[in-house]
Design a protein around this motif. Sequence first.
Motif, PDB file in Angstrom:
ATOM      1  N   LEU A  30      -2.240  -5.071 -42.277  1.00 64.00           N
ATOM      2  CA  LEU A  30      -3.421  -5.483 -42.886  1.00 64.00           C
ATOM      3  C   LEU A  30      -3.372  -5.996 -44.127  1.00 64.00           C
ATOM      4  N   ALA A  31      -3.465  -7.379 -44.667  1.00 62.10           N
ATOM      5  CA  ALA A  31      -3.639  -7.921 -45.954  1.00 62.10           C
ATOM      6  C   ALA A  31      -4.837  -7.627 -46.607  1.00 62.10           C
ATOM      7  N   VAL A  32      -4.979  -6.835 -47.628  1.00 59.20           N
ATOM      8  CA  VAL A  32      -5.923  -6.177 -48.087  1.00 59.20           C
ATOM      9  C   VAL A  32      -5.926  -6.618 -49.556  1.00 59.20           C
ATOM     10  N   SER A  33      -6.939  -7.498 -50.150  1.00 60.32           N
ATOM     11  CA  SER A  33      -6.596  -8.118 -51.564  1.00 60.32           C
ATOM     12  C   SER A  33      -7.364  -7.146 -52.558  1.00 60.32           C
ATOM     13  N   GLY A  34      -8.396  -6.292 -51.937  1.00 60.53           N
ATOM     14  CA  GLY A  34      -9.229  -5.647 -52.695  1.00 60.53           C
ATOM     15  C   GLY A  34     -10.738  -6.166 -52.894  1.00 60.53           C
ATOM     16  N   GLY A  35     -10.873  -7.361 -52.210  1.00 60.44           N
ATOM     17  CA  GLY A  35     -11.963  -7.917 -52.167  1.00 60.44           C
ATOM     18  C   GLY A  35     -13.007  -7.340 -51.007  1.00 60.44           C
ATOM     19  N   ASP A  37     -14.351  -8.515 -48.210  1.00 61.87           N
ATOM     20  CA  ASP A  37     -13.948  -8.800 -46.820  1.00 61.87           C
ATOM     21  C   ASP A  37     -12.693  -8.055 -46.501  1.00 61.87           C
ATOM     22  N   SER A  38     -11.737  -7.925 -47.298  1.00 63.68           N
ATOM     23  CA  SER A  38     -10.479  -7.176 -46.814  1.00 63.68           C
ATOM     24  C   SER A  38     -10.793  -5.847 -46.942  1.00 63.68           C
ATOM     25  N   MET A  39     -11.526  -5.311 -47.708  1.00 61.43           N
ATOM     26  CA  MET A  39     -11.901  -3.771 -47.728  1.00 61.43           C
ATOM     27  C   MET A  39     -12.891  -3.360 -46.513  1.00 61.43           C
ATOM     28  N   ALA A  40     -13.779  -4.304 -46.175  1.00 62.11           N
ATOM     29  CA  ALA A  40     -14.304  -4.223 -44.776  1.00 62.11           C
ATOM     30  C   ALA A  40     -13.699  -3.905 -43.560  1.00 62.11           C
ATOM     31  N   MET A  41     -12.476  -4.943 -43.669  1.00 64.52           N
ATOM     32  CA  MET A  41     -11.457  -4.926 -42.433  1.00 64.52           C
ATOM     33  C   MET A  41     -10.669  -3.582 -42.704  1.00 64.52           C
ATOM     34  N   LEU A  42     -10.386  -3.213 -43.800  1.00 66.94           N
ATOM     35  CA  LEU A  42      -9.573  -1.934 -43.681  1.00 66.94           C
ATOM     36  C   LEU A  42     -10.556  -0.866 -43.223  1.00 66.94           C
ATOM     37  N   ALA A  43     -11.766  -0.678 -43.645  1.00 68.62           N
ATOM     38  CA  ALA A  43     -12.608   0.312 -43.199  1.00 68.62           C
ATOM     39  C   ALA A  43     -12.865   0.105 -41.617  1.00 68.62           C
ATOM     40  N   LEU A  44     -12.920  -1.106 -41.039  1.00 67.96           N
ATOM     41  CA  LEU A  44     -13.031  -1.375 -39.436  1.00 67.96           C
ATOM     42  C   LEU A  44     -11.879  -0.929 -38.849  1.00 67.96           C
ATOM     43  N   ALA A  45     -10.735  -1.217 -39.410  1.00 65.69           N
ATOM     44  CA  ALA A  45      -9.297  -1.093 -38.684  1.00 65.69           C
ATOM     45  C   ALA A  45      -9.004   0.505 -38.709  1.00 65.69           C
ATOM     46  N   ASP A  59       0.197  -9.019 -55.416  1.00 61.80           N
ATOM     47  CA  ASP A  59      -0.253  -9.098 -56.917  1.00 61.80           C
ATOM     48  C   ASP A  59       0.543 -10.493 -57.374  1.00 61.80           C
ATOM     49  N   HIS A  60      -0.243 -11.629 -57.395  1.00 57.66           N
ATOM     50  CA  HIS A  60       0.504 -12.979 -57.542  1.00 57.66           C
ATOM     51  C   HIS A  60       1.073 -12.926 -59.180  1.00 57.66           C
ATOM     52  N   GLY A  61       0.553 -11.935 -60.010  1.00 61.05           N
ATOM     53  CA  GLY A  61       1.037 -12.175 -61.506  1.00 61.05           C
ATOM     54  C   GLY A  61       0.020 -13.190 -62.254  1.00 61.05           C
ATOM     55  N   LEU A  62      -1.156 -13.534 -61.560  1.00 62.35           N
ATOM     56  CA  LEU A  62      -1.693 -14.942 -62.109  1.00 62.35           C
ATOM     57  C   LEU A  62      -2.962 -14.355 -62.944  1.00 62.35           C
ATOM     58  N   ARG A  63      -3.558 -12.906 -62.624  1.00 63.56           N
ATOM     59  CA  ARG A  63      -4.769 -12.551 -63.184  1.00 63.56           C
ATOM     60  C   ARG A  63      -4.295 -11.049 -63.866  1.00 63.56           C
ATOM     61  N   ALA A  64      -4.782 -10.656 -64.859  1.00 56.76           N
ATOM     62  CA  ALA A  64      -4.441  -9.265 -65.501  1.00 56.76           C
ATOM     63  C   ALA A  64      -5.095  -8.399 -64.683  1.00 56.76           C
ATOM     64  N   ALA A  65      -6.226  -8.669 -64.016  1.00 48.19           N
ATOM     65  CA  ALA A  65      -7.084  -7.342 -63.301  1.00 48.19           C
ATOM     66  C   ALA A  65      -6.347  -7.437 -61.786  1.00 48.19           C
ATOM     67  N   ALA A  66      -5.440  -8.187 -61.462  1.00 49.09           N
ATOM     68  CA  ALA A  66      -4.832  -8.126 -60.224  1.00 49.09           C
ATOM     69  C   ALA A  66      -4.178  -6.806 -59.736  1.00 49.09           C
ATOM     70  N   ALA A  67      -3.229  -6.476 -61.142  1.00 46.14           N
ATOM     71  CA  ALA A  67      -2.829  -5.293 -61.008  1.00 46.14           C
ATOM     72  C   ALA A  67      -3.420  -3.930 -60.901  1.00 46.14           C
ATOM     73  N   GLN A  68      -4.724  -3.881 -61.483  1.00 48.05           N
ATOM     74  CA  GLN A  68      -5.793  -2.943 -61.216  1.00 48.05           C
ATOM     75  C   GLN A  68      -6.248  -2.823 -60.016  1.00 48.05           C
ATOM     76  N   GLU A  69      -6.612  -4.186 -59.293  1.00 48.57           N
ATOM     77  CA  GLU A  69      -7.138  -4.261 -57.943  1.00 48.57           C
ATOM     78  C   GLU A  69      -6.154  -3.674 -56.907  1.00 48.57           C
ATOM     79  N   ALA A  70      -4.722  -3.852 -57.061  1.00 48.41           N
ATOM     80  CA  ALA A  70      -3.903  -3.533 -56.355  1.00 48.41           C
ATOM     81  C   ALA A  70      -3.747  -1.830 -56.408  1.00 48.41           C
ATOM     82  N   LEU A 122      -0.256  -9.297 -38.255  1.00 52.47           N
ATOM     83  CA  LEU A 122      -0.567  -9.102 -39.513  1.00 52.47           C
ATOM     84  C   LEU A 122      -1.906  -9.557 -39.467  1.00 52.47           C
ATOM     85  N   LEU A 123      -3.005  -8.971 -40.025  1.00 46.60           N
ATOM     86  CA  LEU A 123      -4.473  -9.331 -39.913  1.00 46.60           C
ATOM     87  C   LEU A 123      -4.843  -9.596 -41.194  1.00 46.60           C
ATOM     88  N   THR A 124      -5.603 -10.869 -41.233  1.00 45.01           N
ATOM     89  CA  THR A 124      -6.264 -11.313 -42.633  1.00 45.01           C
ATOM     90  C   THR A 124      -7.734 -11.109 -42.360  1.00 45.01           C
TER      91      THR A 124
END
Length: 324
Positions: A30-35, A37-45, A59-70, A122-124
């Motif tokens: 599962l590709a889980v970004s933390g948003g 939609d993907s957190m719902a997919m995680l719960a369902l799967a 974590d693309h390194g494009l936003r400071a918050a991305a590391a915290q979300e991961a 791989l699920l998105t």
Amino acid sequence: MTLDPAAVERFRRDLRAALRSEVDGAILALAVSGGPDSMAMLALAHAAFPDRIVAATVDHGLRAAAAQEAAMVAEHCGLLHVSHATLRPAAPIGGGSIQARAREARYALLLTWALEERAVALLTAHHVEDQAETFLMRAARGSGVAGLAGIRPRRDLTGSDGGKLALVRPLLTWRRAELRAIAEASGPFADDPSNRDPAFDRSRFRQLLADSPELEAGQIAATATYAAEAQQALDDVTALLWKNRADVSEGCVAIELGDLNRELRRRLARRAIGHLLARPFDADNIEPLLDAFEAGKGATRAGAMMSVRGNFATFRLAPPRRSH
């Protein structure tokens, strides 16, 4: 939280339909970004296929918050006893079209990881509104049938080492609101502010949908499905025409094109060039080549040289340019 059994069964059914096979005993990545939609997919799967899922966050390194979300996703996966990995590009992502570059890096990382996990797919978490946004974006750019077909329920990915994996979107019939409700009831999630940034095309089309009641996302997504069916029909016709009309010899492909419409000529010409180049070919604009055929003239395009005789077009690799 215990999910609605009907929702879990719907997810199980939709995944099997998208994957076009049973998934009993298989590992699902599962590709889980933390948003939401993907957190719902995680719960369902997790509810539908316990002990058979693994998850990763890029974590693309494009936003400071991305590391915290991961880290948030990793912590939640730990509570669910789901294996989780945080993936980061080896080099910073920069330059123009940064979202497209980030997407390319994301799928490359996820594909390598999923193959290492020996997953079958791989699920998105793409859903109805994502499909509608994609359709509108591509329509605005003048896309043909293939582009308007939008996000496919399944497509096959090939890794740099030749490994293959199915990329599956089991939520394409689910609405954003129902996925958010599942996420809100299941655990933490994060809202990515870039989803509302008007600097990005998708954000602008997302806002257009929100502000235009006459543009109903479900109906637009249905149109994308019809376009995908039309695309498949054209693919089948192209394959039949190639079998019956293409005379393939070493370094040469001759095809009778004269009595076909322009779209079929376009598809067969692309296939001929792809055959000569020994790789799929769909990126270059070959309209000048088709114009030349209709005028009864030869032309060179994308490294291929076309000559015309009556209804036939003959394709060969163009000779290398001389250096001076």
